[in-house]
Design an enzyme around this catalytic site. Sequence first.
Site, short mmCIF file in Angstrom:
data_model
loop_
_atom_site.label_atom_id
_atom_site.label_comp_id
_atom_site.label_asym_id
_atom_site.label_seq_id
_atom_site.Cartn_x
_atom_site.Cartn_y
_atom_site.Cartn_z
N SER A 196 26.78 -39.95 30.74
CA SER A 196 28.10 -40.25 30.21
C SER A 196 29.12 -39.18 30.59
O SER A 196 29.41 -38.98 31.76
CB SER A 196 27.99 -40.42 28.69
N ASP A 235 35.19 -42.07 31.43
CA ASP A 235 34.17 -41.02 31.51
C ASP A 235 33.22 -41.35 32.64
O ASP A 235 33.45 -42.28 33.42
CB ASP A 235 33.44 -40.87 30.17
N ASP A 284 30.33 -42.77 33.09
CA ASP A 284 29.72 -44.09 33.28
C ASP A 284 30.65 -45.22 32.87
O ASP A 284 30.24 -46.37 32.80
CB ASP A 284 28.39 -44.20 32.53
N ASP A 307 32.09 -46.25 30.17
CA ASP A 307 32.03 -47.04 28.95
C ASP A 307 33.07 -46.58 27.93
O ASP A 307 33.23 -47.19 26.88
CB ASP A 307 30.62 -47.05 28.33
#
Length: 460
Positions: free
Chosen positions: A101, A241, A243, A245
């Site tokens: 993340s 961020d 990834d 999400d």
Amino acid sequence: MGRIFGTDGIRGIANTELSCKLAMNAGRAAAMVIAEQIGRKPTILIGKDTRISSDMLEAAMVAGLTSVGAEVVLGGVLPTPAVSHLIAGAHADGGVMLSASHNSYEFNGIKIFGPGGHKLTDAEEFEIEQIVLDKVKPYTIRWGWELGRIRTGDNLTETYIDRLVSSVDGDLSGLKIAVDCSNGSAVATAGEAFSRLKADVRLMHNKPNGVNINRDCGSTHMSGLVERVEAGGYHAGIAFDGDADRCLAVDETGKLVTGDQIMAIIAMDMKARGVLKENTVVATVMSNLGFVKFCEEQGIKLVTTKVGDRYVLAEMLRKGYGLGGEQSGHLIQPDVIATGDGQLTAITLLSILKKSGKKLSELAGRMHIYPQVIVNMQADPVMKSMLDVDAGAKQIIEDAKAALGGDGRILVRASGTEPLIRVMIEGKEKGEITALCDSVVERLKERLSHNEDCKLLEGF
């Protein structure tokens, strides 16, 4: 070895804490658990972000999955929500996302999705842990022809982008936006998605090299995006961020728009259109007090959960709610995509911005942000365990609540992943709550470090 799952999957420094052996065994165990659920050998989709360690961990995961008969579909670099969404499209029974993340490149993580694209429950994670930690008899494949195979997925990125583009009516023409891809997963999808929606999009930090993911960029380092928006005459800035999400925004003046403010804007729009299910939004206890008061003022019911998007989603699925999220910008619209999706959040926000004809600063300004102070207090396991049961610690917190009155709140919780107790206080005046927070931390440190009950537990 203790629990391997934290609040959002398995995470650690790649090749040390998160070793190839751990990744392989986690893949093996996940395949076994999903196979038991569906009654046959599963097909698992694997996505990854741009970290240099993702290829290594992908190979280890593939070995573990195929060793117990799972079929593997390689998705390449994808956002985490794309893996969730594509499980059905790839005719898969589960998925794995390799990402840490918003953390820096030396970390990596394993996020596992079950059938339907939802993150695993606590019970499912516990079952996987029991296999990984050799608490149950491992399942083995005896014959070579029972092993799993690997294939590369077809048109997965395009399928996901199609879903994003179709999530709103109309387009984003006329909007000039800066998009910070954080040198992460968004580089695979953001440019195409916003271009197809006819936005005038200028990408930043979209040249990953394996080690620059989240480095001074993205949703945890907003200063570069702020400067870009201030200098370039943009309608808004968007930051993801690693990834993708999560999503945070910057208004046309360069001021940060928080996850709570984005959720407030979307909730108001959904309510006005009559599509806010049960007139309810789900958030965590960490949402700003300003969001709580905003919901009260707008006649919107707010349901709160403990920290973690999985708990927000679980409550939404349990009651059929249509909007939820976290202050960090992790917003969930499960009727569109089954998990938090930063690009979906951005597209929804920008669509509202265009249709309203207003400036983003005006939309965000409808929610007042209360000053917030968070202090992370070092705490050993005994101190963390005593926090919720020690009468003296409870009294310290109650004293702080009384001092705040009705104009603030305090939240004290033990971290689920680090040796910390987090103390968060919100109120009207930054100086006052800073002093109060420091006082609470010192009193808790004194109480939990010297409490005789703590000493007895430690020596037990």
